[in-house]
Scaffold this motif. Sequence first.
Motif, PDB file in Angstrom:
ATOM      1  N   GLU A 469     -46.256   5.122  -8.438  1.00 18.31           N
ATOM      2  CA  GLU A 469     -46.430   5.520  -6.955  1.00 18.31           C
ATOM      3  C   GLU A 469     -47.780   6.508  -7.160  1.00 18.31           C
ATOM      4  O   GLU A 469     -47.602   7.409  -7.849  1.00 18.31           O
ATOM      5  N   VAL A 470     -48.547   6.095  -5.998  1.00 17.90           N
ATOM      6  CA  VAL A 470     -49.785   6.961  -6.131  1.00 17.90           C
ATOM      7  C   VAL A 470     -50.207   7.071  -4.750  1.00 17.90           C
ATOM      8  O   VAL A 470     -50.157   6.595  -3.844  1.00 17.90           O
ATOM      9  N   GLU A 471     -50.540   8.479  -4.481  1.00 16.10           N
ATOM     10  CA  GLU A 471     -51.247   8.998  -3.391  1.00 16.10           C
ATOM     11  C   GLU A 471     -52.686   8.943  -3.752  1.00 16.10           C
ATOM     12  O   GLU A 471     -53.255   9.677  -4.680  1.00 16.10           O
ATOM     13  N   TYR A 472     -53.700   8.412  -2.948  1.00 13.40           N
ATOM     14  CA  TYR A 472     -55.085   8.429  -3.091  1.00 13.40           C
ATOM     15  C   TYR A 472     -55.720   8.658  -1.738  1.00 13.40           C
ATOM     16  O   TYR A 472     -55.241   8.279  -0.844  1.00 13.40           O
ATOM     17  N   GLU A 473     -56.945   8.894  -1.979  1.00  8.34           N
ATOM     18  CA  GLU A 473     -57.935   9.024  -0.887  1.00  8.34           C
ATOM     19  C   GLU A 473     -59.267   8.511  -1.094  1.00  8.34           C
ATOM     20  O   GLU A 473     -59.688   8.267  -2.278  1.00  8.34           O
ATOM     21  N   ALA A 474     -59.839   7.922  -0.031  1.00  7.59           N
ATOM     22  CA  ALA A 474     -61.175   7.468  -0.005  1.00  7.59           C
ATOM     23  C   ALA A 474     -62.280   8.791   0.102  1.00  7.59           C
ATOM     24  O   ALA A 474     -62.141   9.439   0.997  1.00  7.59           O
ATOM     25  N   ARG A 475     -63.230   8.914  -0.981  1.00  6.17           N
ATOM     26  CA  ARG A 475     -64.367   9.766  -0.968  1.00  6.17           C
ATOM     27  C   ARG A 475     -65.635   9.611  -1.331  1.00  6.17           C
ATOM     28  O   ARG A 475     -65.348   8.753  -2.262  1.00  6.17           O
ATOM     29  N   SER A 476     -66.515   9.472  -0.756  1.00  4.13           N
ATOM     30  CA  SER A 476     -67.907   9.108  -1.303  1.00  4.13           C
ATOM     31  C   SER A 476     -67.967   7.807  -1.861  1.00  4.13           C
ATOM     32  O   SER A 476     -68.551   7.623  -2.978  1.00  4.13           O
ATOM     33  N   GLY A 477     -67.427   6.861  -0.993  1.00  5.96           N
ATOM     34  CA  GLY A 477     -67.470   5.625  -1.322  1.00  5.96           C
ATOM     35  C   GLY A 477     -66.530   5.095  -2.634  1.00  5.96           C
ATOM     36  O   GLY A 477     -66.632   4.059  -3.118  1.00  5.96           O
ATOM     37  N   ALA A 478     -65.617   6.067  -3.089  1.00  9.79           N
ATOM     38  CA  ALA A 478     -64.742   5.708  -4.201  1.00  9.79           C
ATOM     39  C   ALA A 478     -63.176   6.163  -3.618  1.00  9.79           C
ATOM     40  O   ALA A 478     -63.170   6.770  -2.849  1.00  9.79           O
ATOM     41  N   TYR A 479     -62.423   5.816  -4.498  1.00 11.26           N
ATOM     42  CA  TYR A 479     -60.829   6.212  -4.373  1.00 11.26           C
ATOM     43  C   TYR A 479     -60.696   6.892  -5.335  1.00 11.26           C
ATOM     44  O   TYR A 479     -60.767   6.662  -6.740  1.00 11.26           O
ATOM     45  N   PHE A 480     -59.934   8.317  -5.054  1.00 14.91           N
ATOM     46  CA  PHE A 480     -59.736   9.156  -6.041  1.00 14.91           C
ATOM     47  C   PHE A 480     -58.063   9.348  -5.972  1.00 14.91           C
ATOM     48  O   PHE A 480     -57.637   9.657  -4.738  1.00 14.91           O
ATOM     49  N   ILE A 481     -57.329   9.479  -7.059  1.00 13.25           N
ATOM     50  CA  ILE A 481     -56.137   9.706  -7.017  1.00 13.25           C
ATOM     51  C   ILE A 481     -55.406  11.151  -6.858  1.00 13.25           C
ATOM     52  O   ILE A 481     -56.135  12.119  -7.747  1.00 13.25           O
ATOM     53  N   VAL A 482     -54.783  11.451  -5.941  1.00 14.29           N
ATOM     54  CA  VAL A 482     -54.264  12.814  -5.657  1.00 14.29           C
ATOM     55  C   VAL A 482     -53.316  13.003  -6.564  1.00 14.29           C
ATOM     56  O   VAL A 482     -53.037  14.223  -7.136  1.00 14.29           O
ATOM     57  N   GLU A 483     -52.276  11.995  -6.498  1.00 15.87           N
ATOM     58  CA  GLU A 483     -51.090  12.123  -7.607  1.00 15.87           C
ATOM     59  C   GLU A 483     -50.693  10.915  -7.864  1.00 15.87           C
ATOM     60  O   GLU A 483     -50.584   9.925  -6.988  1.00 15.87           O
ATOM     61  N   ILE A 484     -50.114  10.913  -9.282  1.00 20.54           N
ATOM     62  CA  ILE A 484     -49.580   9.693  -9.702  1.00 20.54           C
ATOM     63  C   ILE A 484     -48.191   9.903 -10.384  1.00 20.54           C
ATOM     64  O   ILE A 484     -48.075  10.911 -11.294  1.00 20.54           O
ATOM     65  N   LYS A 485     -47.295   9.139 -10.137  1.00 19.23           N
ATOM     66  CA  LYS A 485     -46.180   9.241 -10.617  1.00 19.23           C
ATOM     67  C   LYS A 485     -45.351   8.177 -11.024  1.00 19.23           C
ATOM     68  O   LYS A 485     -45.377   6.863 -10.576  1.00 19.23           O
ATOM     69  N   LEU A 486     -44.815   8.080 -12.379  1.00 21.88           N
ATOM     70  CA  LEU A 486     -43.947   6.849 -12.982  1.00 21.88           C
ATOM     71  C   LEU A 486     -42.952   6.638 -12.076  1.00 21.88           C
ATOM     72  O   LEU A 486     -42.196   7.514 -11.787  1.00 21.88           O
ATOM     73  N   ASP A 487     -42.905   5.435 -11.647  1.00 20.00           N
ATOM     74  CA  ASP A 487     -41.861   5.018 -10.725  1.00 20.00           C
ATOM     75  C   ASP A 487     -40.493   4.823 -11.759  1.00 20.00           C
ATOM     76  O   ASP A 487     -40.494   4.465 -12.792  1.00 20.00           O
ATOM     77  N   GLU A 488     -39.512   5.495 -11.212  1.00 17.44           N
ATOM     78  CA  GLU A 488     -38.340   5.710 -11.991  1.00 17.44           C
ATOM     79  C   GLU A 488     -37.728   4.484 -12.334  1.00 17.44           C
ATOM     80  O   GLU A 488     -36.868   4.366 -13.325  1.00 17.44           O
ATOM     81  N   ALA A 489     -37.767   3.473 -11.466  1.00 17.03           N
ATOM     82  CA  ALA A 489     -37.205   2.118 -11.874  1.00 17.03           C
ATOM     83  C   ALA A 489     -37.872   1.694 -13.053  1.00 17.03           C
ATOM     84  O   ALA A 489     -37.332   0.679 -13.836  1.00 17.03           O
ATOM     85  N   ASP A 490     -39.126   2.065 -13.354  1.00 18.60           N
ATOM     86  CA  ASP A 490     -39.745   1.556 -14.484  1.00 18.60           C
ATOM     87  C   ASP A 490     -39.255   1.986 -15.773  1.00 18.60           C
ATOM     88  O   ASP A 490     -39.272   1.373 -16.848  1.00 18.60           O
TER      89      ASP A 490
END
Length: 490
Positions: A469-490
Amino acid sequence: MKPISRKRLLTALAALLTLGLFSACGSEFKVADGGIRGTGSSVGPVSGFGSVFVNGVKFSTDGSVRSDDGISTERQLHEGMILRVEGEWRADSTGRAESVEYDDSLRGSVVIVEAWNHASKTAEISILGQTVRIDSRTVVKGKVIEDLVTGDFARMSGWRMPNGDFRASYLGLRAHQNVNDFDDFNEVELEGHISDLNTSQMTFVIGTQLVNYGNAEFKGIDGAALANSLVVEVEGNLSRDGVLQANEIEPNDFRRYRQSMETDIEFVGPVTSPFEEASSTFTINGLTVEVTSETEFDDGIQRSDLVQGALIQVEGNFVSDGVVKADEITLREADVEIEGGKTSAIDYENSQLYVGGVLVQLTSLTIITGDEEQRLKLLDLEADLVLEVEGIERRDSEGRVFLEAIKIEQDDETPDLEFELSGRVTAIVGNDIRILGVDMRLDDATEYDGTSKAGLKEKVDLGENPMVEVEYEARSGAYFIVEIKLDEAD
């Protein structure tokens, strides 16, 4: 003859996309005429209108609906309502409906058991003592799900789960503008197992609800056959002391799946009892499904995936009363999702759009919905609003990843350049990571939950493609990940 399969549908869609024949109007698309492929019954949630879309087939109708729940015309239907369509369908995914039937599963006042959880995207309510589970696939109309409160009056269309609970496909709240769409003779409707039958007092209990059937009309069932553990549907009115005074009693919703004059059937529902190797069968919606060496499994699923509660679609034909031989089995559960701000690069001709860099493909199975009562189409998504999309991760013939949308929900929030995504990691090179076909960047500000960059890379190198599960944002023409979490189901 059997209905068009999902695999054939997607193959046909791919060809149509190549030719640019997809219409810009919702799930509707133009196709060349095809021969009759099946005749019988199709039971599943409505996915679109302009005629009626059920199980990927566009059925032309006369606009009428058979129902005793206050619904008589197609205009009163909503996406997510489970219909039974009798008719014929063609190889081009179009069909002709001889009849369209709808019946509420439950109708009555709501009691909140567990409020909507944005993280898990689930809620639990009770209607007349029956537990109803709501998830991200549920189409909610008349009110925002977060604003649902005890005392709201609703109709629910859904499936009975193995434990007796309901899984809601549609939840419609009664409001001033739609009050006439509800049954004004039978205010409430209840379905479940009879207990505490008292023939002298002419009462029984369903769940916790006391029912008096002294003045009830029996339809499709013999009143003398009432017995404990029998599952019935009851419609009537609540008296001041809370007793349900039954006006009508008939067989439960499993009658949707009855055999018609023809033997072909396609239907959707949660698996009731899992696949058994010894008999090569499983049960769903009150039907026993036979799996043979000729049964096709789509979406990469296997017999072992036919577990209790899994939402699937079966296409096949009746071989005897209550027994269907499966020609094809398809998964109808979403496995990935994207939520975020303004859509971009909407391709109306090919029914595609991008959300947060993810390519989203609409099909005739895609449900597009919003908070309001109006029906939405692809053209309506041009508005600058937030979208939540869930579906199945797929690859085209060139290996390009896309999200085949099962449901798209339009939100009234003001969009920004922040996104949330759930999908599988397919590559990590340096600080760049690819998820659901989108290249994103890890930097020193990225937060990790339950994992690390090294841990993710190790899994990818082993070919495991972990779900994150990823929270990310668009900055300067690219996507940067704010937080990345391993899905519990995985």
